[in-house]
Design a protein around this motif. Structure first.
Motif, PDB file in Angstrom:
ATOM      1  N   GLU A   1       1.351 -46.326  62.162  1.00 23.26           N
ATOM      2  CA  GLU A   1       1.452 -46.031  63.581  1.00 23.26           C
ATOM      3  C   GLU A   1       1.133 -44.558  63.845  1.00 23.26           C
ATOM      4  O   GLU A   1       0.425 -44.221  64.784  1.00 23.26           O
ATOM      5  CB  GLU A   1       2.865 -46.366  64.044  1.00 23.26           C
ATOM      6  N   GLU A   2       1.658 -43.666  62.972  1.00 23.19           N
ATOM      7  CA  GLU A   2       1.409 -42.236  63.145  1.00 23.19           C
ATOM      8  C   GLU A   2      -0.083 -41.932  63.115  1.00 23.19           C
ATOM      9  O   GLU A   2      -0.594 -41.159  63.923  1.00 23.19           O
ATOM     10  CB  GLU A   2       2.101 -41.426  62.038  1.00 23.19           C
ATOM     11  N   GLU A   3      -0.770 -42.550  62.157  1.00 26.44           N
ATOM     12  CA  GLU A   3      -2.206 -42.294  62.048  1.00 26.44           C
ATOM     13  C   GLU A   3      -2.948 -42.815  63.265  1.00 26.44           C
ATOM     14  O   GLU A   3      -3.879 -42.180  63.765  1.00 26.44           O
ATOM     15  CB  GLU A   3      -2.759 -42.935  60.770  1.00 26.44           C
ATOM     16  N   VAL A   4      -2.521 -43.983  63.746  1.00 27.50           N
ATOM     17  CA  VAL A   4      -3.173 -44.553  64.925  1.00 27.50           C
ATOM     18  C   VAL A   4      -2.999 -43.616  66.116  1.00 27.50           C
ATOM     19  O   VAL A   4      -3.953 -43.317  66.841  1.00 27.50           O
ATOM     20  CB  VAL A   4      -2.576 -45.946  65.248  1.00 27.50           C
ATOM     21  N   VAL A   5      -1.764 -43.105  66.272  1.00 23.36           N
ATOM     22  CA  VAL A   5      -1.479 -42.218  67.398  1.00 23.36           C
ATOM     23  C   VAL A   5      -2.339 -40.955  67.315  1.00 23.36           C
ATOM     24  O   VAL A   5      -2.972 -40.541  68.291  1.00 23.36           O
ATOM     25  CB  VAL A   5       0.016 -41.842  67.400  1.00 23.36           C
ATOM     26  N   ALA A   6      -2.383 -40.361  66.125  1.00 23.58           N
ATOM     27  CA  ALA A   6      -3.149 -39.123  65.965  1.00 23.58           C
ATOM     28  C   ALA A   6      -4.621 -39.367  66.243  1.00 23.58           C
ATOM     29  O   ALA A   6      -5.304 -38.589  66.913  1.00 23.58           O
ATOM     30  CB  ALA A   6      -2.952 -38.581  64.555  1.00 23.58           C
ATOM     31  N   ARG A   7      -5.120 -40.501  65.743  1.00 21.90           N
ATOM     32  CA  ARG A   7      -6.539 -40.769  65.913  1.00 21.90           C
ATOM     33  C   ARG A   7      -6.878 -41.035  67.379  1.00 21.90           C
ATOM     34  O   ARG A   7      -7.910 -40.584  67.874  1.00 21.90           O
ATOM     35  CB  ARG A   7      -6.917 -41.963  65.052  1.00 21.90           C
ATOM     36  N   HIS A   8      -5.994 -41.755  68.061  1.00 20.92           N
ATOM     37  CA  HIS A   8      -6.216 -41.978  69.495  1.00 20.92           C
ATOM     38  C   HIS A   8      -6.294 -40.666  70.241  1.00 20.92           C
ATOM     39  O   HIS A   8      -7.160 -40.471  71.084  1.00 20.92           O
ATOM     40  CB  HIS A   8      -5.065 -42.801  70.083  1.00 20.92           C
ATOM     41  N   PHE A   9      -5.362 -39.792  69.911  1.00 19.16           N
ATOM     42  CA  PHE A   9      -5.345 -38.500  70.593  1.00 19.16           C
ATOM     43  C   PHE A   9      -6.679 -37.797  70.374  1.00 19.16           C
ATOM     44  O   PHE A   9      -7.291 -37.296  71.312  1.00 19.16           O
ATOM     45  CB  PHE A   9      -4.192 -37.647  70.061  1.00 19.16           C
ATOM     46  N   ILE A  10      -7.124 -37.791  69.123  1.00 16.97           N
ATOM     47  CA  ILE A  10      -8.349 -37.064  68.796  1.00 16.97           C
ATOM     48  C   ILE A  10      -9.570 -37.698  69.470  1.00 16.97           C
ATOM     49  O   ILE A  10     -10.413 -37.023  70.043  1.00 16.97           O
ATOM     50  CB  ILE A  10      -8.539 -37.012  67.271  1.00 16.97           C
ATOM     51  N   MET A  11      -9.667 -39.038  69.429  1.00 19.66           N
ATOM     52  CA  MET A  11     -10.857 -39.699  69.946  1.00 19.66           C
ATOM     53  C   MET A  11     -10.834 -39.792  71.471  1.00 19.66           C
ATOM     54  O   MET A  11     -11.874 -39.660  72.114  1.00 19.66           O
ATOM     55  CB  MET A  11     -10.998 -41.120  69.365  1.00 19.66           C
ATOM     56  N   ASP A  12      -9.658 -40.057  72.047  1.00 25.13           N
ATOM     57  CA  ASP A  12      -9.615 -40.319  73.485  1.00 25.13           C
ATOM     58  C   ASP A  12      -9.399 -39.067  74.323  1.00 25.13           C
ATOM     59  O   ASP A  12      -9.976 -38.924  75.389  1.00 25.13           O
ATOM     60  CB  ASP A  12      -8.503 -41.333  73.815  1.00 25.13           C
ATOM     61  N   GLU A  13      -8.549 -38.158  73.845  1.00 29.40           N
ATOM     62  CA  GLU A  13      -8.240 -37.004  74.696  1.00 29.40           C
ATOM     63  C   GLU A  13      -9.172 -35.840  74.411  1.00 29.40           C
ATOM     64  O   GLU A  13      -9.139 -34.828  75.102  1.00 29.40           O
ATOM     65  CB  GLU A  13      -6.771 -36.602  74.514  1.00 29.40           C
ATOM     66  N   LYS A  14      -9.983 -35.973  73.380  1.00 24.98           N
ATOM     67  CA  LYS A  14     -10.980 -34.967  73.035  1.00 24.98           C
ATOM     68  C   LYS A  14     -10.461 -33.532  73.151  1.00 24.98           C
ATOM     69  O   LYS A  14     -10.906 -32.763  74.015  1.00 24.98           O
ATOM     70  CB  LYS A  14     -12.221 -35.125  73.927  1.00 24.98           C
TER      71      LYS A  14
ATOM     72  N   PRO B   1     -10.181 -49.015  62.998  1.00 25.41           N
ATOM     73  CA  PRO B   1     -10.623 -48.691  64.351  1.00 25.41           C
ATOM     74  C   PRO B   1     -12.134 -48.754  64.533  1.00 25.41           C
ATOM     75  O   PRO B   1     -12.611 -49.216  65.568  1.00 25.41           O
ATOM     76  CB  PRO B   1     -10.123 -47.261  64.544  1.00 25.41           C
ATOM     77  N   ILE B   2     -12.892 -48.325  63.518  1.00 26.06           N
ATOM     78  CA  ILE B   2     -14.338 -48.320  63.738  1.00 26.06           C
ATOM     79  C   ILE B   2     -14.872 -49.744  63.695  1.00 26.06           C
ATOM     80  O   ILE B   2     -15.794 -50.102  64.441  1.00 26.06           O
ATOM     81  CB  ILE B   2     -15.074 -47.410  62.727  1.00 26.06           C
ATOM     82  N   LEU B   3     -14.276 -50.590  62.866  1.00 22.34           N
ATOM     83  CA  LEU B   3     -14.709 -51.983  62.826  1.00 22.34           C
ATOM     84  C   LEU B   3     -14.484 -52.620  64.198  1.00 22.34           C
ATOM     85  O   LEU B   3     -15.362 -53.286  64.742  1.00 22.34           O
ATOM     86  CB  LEU B   3     -13.933 -52.753  61.759  1.00 22.34           C
ATOM     87  N   THR B   4     -13.294 -52.380  64.770  1.00 17.31           N
ATOM     88  CA  THR B   4     -12.980 -52.951  66.078  1.00 17.31           C
ATOM     89  C   THR B   4     -13.964 -52.466  67.131  1.00 17.31           C
ATOM     90  O   THR B   4     -14.511 -53.247  67.915  1.00 17.31           O
ATOM     91  CB  THR B   4     -11.561 -52.526  66.500  1.00 17.31           C
ATOM     92  N   GLN B   5     -14.185 -51.153  67.125  1.00 16.07           N
ATOM     93  CA  GLN B   5     -15.051 -50.576  68.147  1.00 16.07           C
ATOM     94  C   GLN B   5     -16.486 -51.087  67.988  1.00 16.07           C
ATOM     95  O   GLN B   5     -17.140 -51.428  68.972  1.00 16.07           O
ATOM     96  CB  GLN B   5     -15.025 -49.064  68.011  1.00 16.07           C
ATOM     97  N   GLY B   6     -16.934 -51.173  66.740  1.00 16.17           N
ATOM     98  CA  GLY B   6     -18.286 -51.656  66.464  1.00 16.17           C
ATOM     99  C   GLY B   6     -18.464 -53.079  66.950  1.00 16.17           C
ATOM    100  O   GLY B   6     -19.461 -53.411  67.597  1.00 16.17           O
ATOM    101  N   ARG B   7     -17.454 -53.919  66.654  1.00 23.73           N
ATOM    102  CA  ARG B   7     -17.564 -55.323  67.066  1.00 23.73           C
ATOM    103  C   ARG B   7     -17.634 -55.440  68.573  1.00 23.73           C
ATOM    104  O   ARG B   7     -18.317 -56.300  69.119  1.00 23.73           O
ATOM    105  CB  ARG B   7     -16.351 -56.109  66.553  1.00 23.73           C
TER     106      ARG B   7
END
Ligand code: GDP
Ligand code: MG
Length: 721
Positions: free
Chosen positions: A68-81, A215-221
């Protein structure tokens, strides 16, 4: 004024929160990251003509988005730029810390590297050349000691300056002849189709496909289902190829190469040993002995034994006081509450049930204190280091150790955080093996069960018994892990890297805080969950009462005894007591819980358990403390001889259905069988509901097998002798 959004990233315990607090002071807001319960701390700080909005991200080891921590951090990085990420590295564990930085830079993010805990590094006699590291990495590097608030202004200046410069190109590291052509092949295909390139550099997307990054698999699909399926298929073929030629998946090869890159940087004169301090370096000298191949394990076993000895010998007296207190409460209840259902509920259900659990508070408190001491002093890391090779032999991983220790590897942990501690394992198979076997450890709820049985059947040898129980639980972990890793979750092992922190003298306050937190959890659980389950089980052991006909039979028999003139007063009351004991026993047998216990008896007798023990074990599925509280209630309900209503341990030792062999069999079974309800939920959250159900079935079968094997062998040997 420019407004900058800056994320603070880093491994857990690298000092992020300390740094964040030092920078923002009271100007903080606490919220939640979208959709999850991970707290989000935000705060602003001004420097020069910029307002820096800082966000303290959860501690992570990588960006793989497993936890969950990694997901949160990655969302922040990818979405909030964010404009920039401040990556906080622990100077004493640079290699591990830089792993995250490599991933941030592969994404092409602007970063400033903070090397925190410089004081610890110097204390251990090492020097770090920050200027050199900065020029090798091509980014600003700022040394800090967050706890003493040094290096903060330099950090803010570096942030403001870096945010103004042009964005750097993504980091490209060499993945060796095995992988590089695969990455290029995939990257070309991705680039040609302009696939995902708004989010990721093509080369990085290729790497992520080889890592099977969720996440990249999901986004790619989502973006292009057909193309994404093609790329996934290609990546899978490549990974299979890696496995057949190198015995490792492409994902673990990638991890390996990232670490090789980091070592090559650190090897170029970045880290050196301060020869002046070296001679005084106590840590190294002590480690020479404490991690020695022979002395190390011997000391480790001695430490384990000493931990038990200390907690038992210091805890015994206060445990007696609490038990007497509850004994007194029980007597008061019997005296002042009119005999009947209410008295039975209060005395047998609540006081004897919950009291049996609370009696162990001193033991638990001391155990937690000891474990916190081992943890904070740095010795635990040495244990992990020594056990690593052993772990790999059985298909586990060096990082598994934390999961086992937190679950109660020394005694007195809890499998729920233990299961969560397995998050930093990268290989899903090693993670599953760890999560399934971590509940074997002697958690704080099982310690009372073990101590009770040890006190009842091996009085005078309680420390030794607990010591052997702990060693046995580790042994079973290895057997079960090997079994799992050679059958349903077979696969290669992944590399392990770990640095030993310097020894520190733990602070009193830190120890007490740590221990208090856990003791409070235990007490609160006794007052809520255990209380509720105790009452439920009391009801199950009381209802439905005896049928009218049997009740009349007992009343009649009692009246006959009272009417007899040929008996002395003492003989009369003895006969009455025997009669009432018979009535109580029949009432429990007749109750719903009693019937379940008896229904299980045909299978459980093979392991030596009678129906009463079965009730306790079924109750233990809710929480392991319930085994103790149910035995407390069961033996209290059957025990109406007030003169003898001694401690539960004595009651057990005197009861005919319990022998030393049954006790050991029960210890084995309670050690290994299905994790408690809360742990099962945690397992479900970590590795999926199917594995959670599997753990219930597998662990119970494993436990049953072990208990039956032991019981039958021991009984056979005794009858031979
Ligand atoms: P986080 O998990 O990254 O948020 O880490 P914390 O800020 O909670 O810090 C973890 C521990 O390291 C705490 O006990 C801090 O007091 C300690 N700590 C933080 N910075 C330093 C430092 O520069 N030097 C030393 N010796 N300890 C530090
Ligand atoms: Mg923190």
């Amino acid at each position: 004024m420019t407004n900058l959004l800056v994320g603070l990233a880093g491994n857990p315990n690298s000092g992020k929160s300390t740094l964040f607090n030092a920078l923002t002071g009271a100007r903080q807001r606490v919220g939640n990251f979208p959709g999850v319960t991970v707290a989000r701390h935000e705060g602003a700080v001004c420097r020069r003509d910029a307002v820096i909005n800082l966000v303290d991200l959860p501690g992570i080891y990588s960006l793989s988005a497993f936890s969950e921590e990694e997901v949160v951090a990655r969302h922040f990085i990818m979405d909030e730029k964010p404009h920039l990420l401040v990556d906080i590295a622990d100077a004493t564990a640079l290699e591990r810390s830089l792993y995250l930085w490599v991933q941030l830079r592969e994404l092409g993010l602007r970063t400033v590297l903070v090397v925190n805990m410089m004081d610890e590094l110097h204390r251990s006699g090492r020097l770090l050349d920050c200027a050199r590291l900065s020029s090798l990495l091509g980014i600003p590097v700022v040394p800090t000691v967050a706890r003493k608030e040094t290096g903060l202004t330099q950090l803010l200046d570096a942030v403001v300056q870096a945010a103004q410069g042009a964005p750097p190109p993504p980091l490209v590291i060499a993945y060796g002849p095995e992988l590089d052509w695969m990455i290029e092949e995939l990257a070309r295909k991705i680039e040609r189709n302009d696939f995902l390139t708004t989010f990721y550099p093509a080369r990085l997307a290729a790497i992520k496909y080889l890592e099977e990054d969720g996440p990249i698999l999901t986004q790619g699909r989502r973006e292009h289902p057909q193309l994404s399926a093609e790329i996934e298929e290609l990546a899978r073929q490549y990974s299979l190829r890696c496995r057949s030629s190198f015995g490792e998946s492409s994902a673990s090869l990638i991890t390996d190469y990232r670490y090789r890159y980091i070592s090559s940087i650190l090897g170029r004169g970045v880290l050196s040993t301060d020869s002046h301090i070296r001679r005084l370096n106590l840590t190294d000298a002590v480690d020479l002995a404490l991690t020695h191949w022979l002395i190390g394990p011997v000391v480790m076993l001695m430490v384990l034994y000493a931990t038990f000895w200390l907690t038992i010998s210091l805890g015994n007296a206060p445990m007696g006081w609490i038990e007497s207190l509850f004994g007194l409460l029980g007597d008061l209840g019997r005296e002042y509450v009119p005999a009947g259902l209410l008295q039975s509920l209060l005395v047998s259900g609540v006081i004897d049930g919950v009291g049996a659990v609370l009696g162990f508070v001193p033991l638990i408190a001391l155990m937690f204190l000891a474990v916190s001491f081992l943890e904070d002093s740095g010795y635990m890391a040495r244990m992990a280091y020594m056990l690593d090779r052993l772990f790999r032999m059985f298909g586990l991983h060096g990082y598994s150790i934390m999961a086992f220790i937190v679950s109660g590897g020394i005694g007195g942990g809890c499998a729920v955080p233990g299961v969560m501690a397995a998050r930093n394992l990268r290989s899903p198979r090693e993670k599953i093996a760890t999560v399934l076997t971590a509940p074997f450890m002697s958690c704080g709820a099982k310690m009372p069960v073990f101590t009770l049985l040890a006190a009842a059947f091996f009085p005078g040898y309680v420390t030794g018994t607990l010591f052997w129980i702990t060693l046995a639980s580790w042994g079973f972990v290895f057997v079960a892990a090997k079994l799992l890793r050679t059958t349903i979750i077979a696969g290669p092992s992944t590399p392990f890297l770990m640095e030993l922190p310097p020894y520190r003298l733990p602070t009193c306050k830190g120890l007490l805080l740590h221990a208090w937190e856990r003791v409070w959890q235990y007490v609160r659980k006794a007052g809520t969950l255990i209380l509720a389950v105790s009452i439920l089980l009391w009801a199950a052991m009381t209802y439905p009462g005896l049928p009218e006909q049997r009740r009349q039979h007992y009343d009649h028999a009692a009246a006959t005894i009272r009417d007899r003139n040929d008996l002395s007063a003492e003989e009369q009351s003895a006969e009455l007591a025997a009669l009432e004991a018979g009535r109580a026993e029949e009432t429990i047998r007749h109750s719903s819980a009693g019937r379940i216990g008896q229904a299980l008896e045909p299978i459980s007798t093979l392991a030596g358990f009678d129906w009463r023990t079965n009730i306790a074990l079924v109750g233990g599925l809710a929480a392991k403390e319930v085994i103790v509280s149910t035995l407390g209630t069961a033996y209290s309900l059957g025990d109406i001889d007030l003169e003898n209503s001694g401690m539960l341990a004595q009651r057990l030792a005197q009861s005919p259905e319990f022998t030393k062999i049954t006790a050991v069999s029960l210890i084995l079974f309670s050690m290994l069988y299905a994790p408690c309800f809360v742990t099962v939920i945690a397992i479900g959250r970590e590795i999926g509901i199917r594995w959670a159900l599997f753990s219930v079935v597998f662990n119970t079968s494993f436990a049953y097998l072990a208990a039956v094997l032991f019981y039958q062998t021991a009984t056979a040997l005794i009858s031979l002798a």
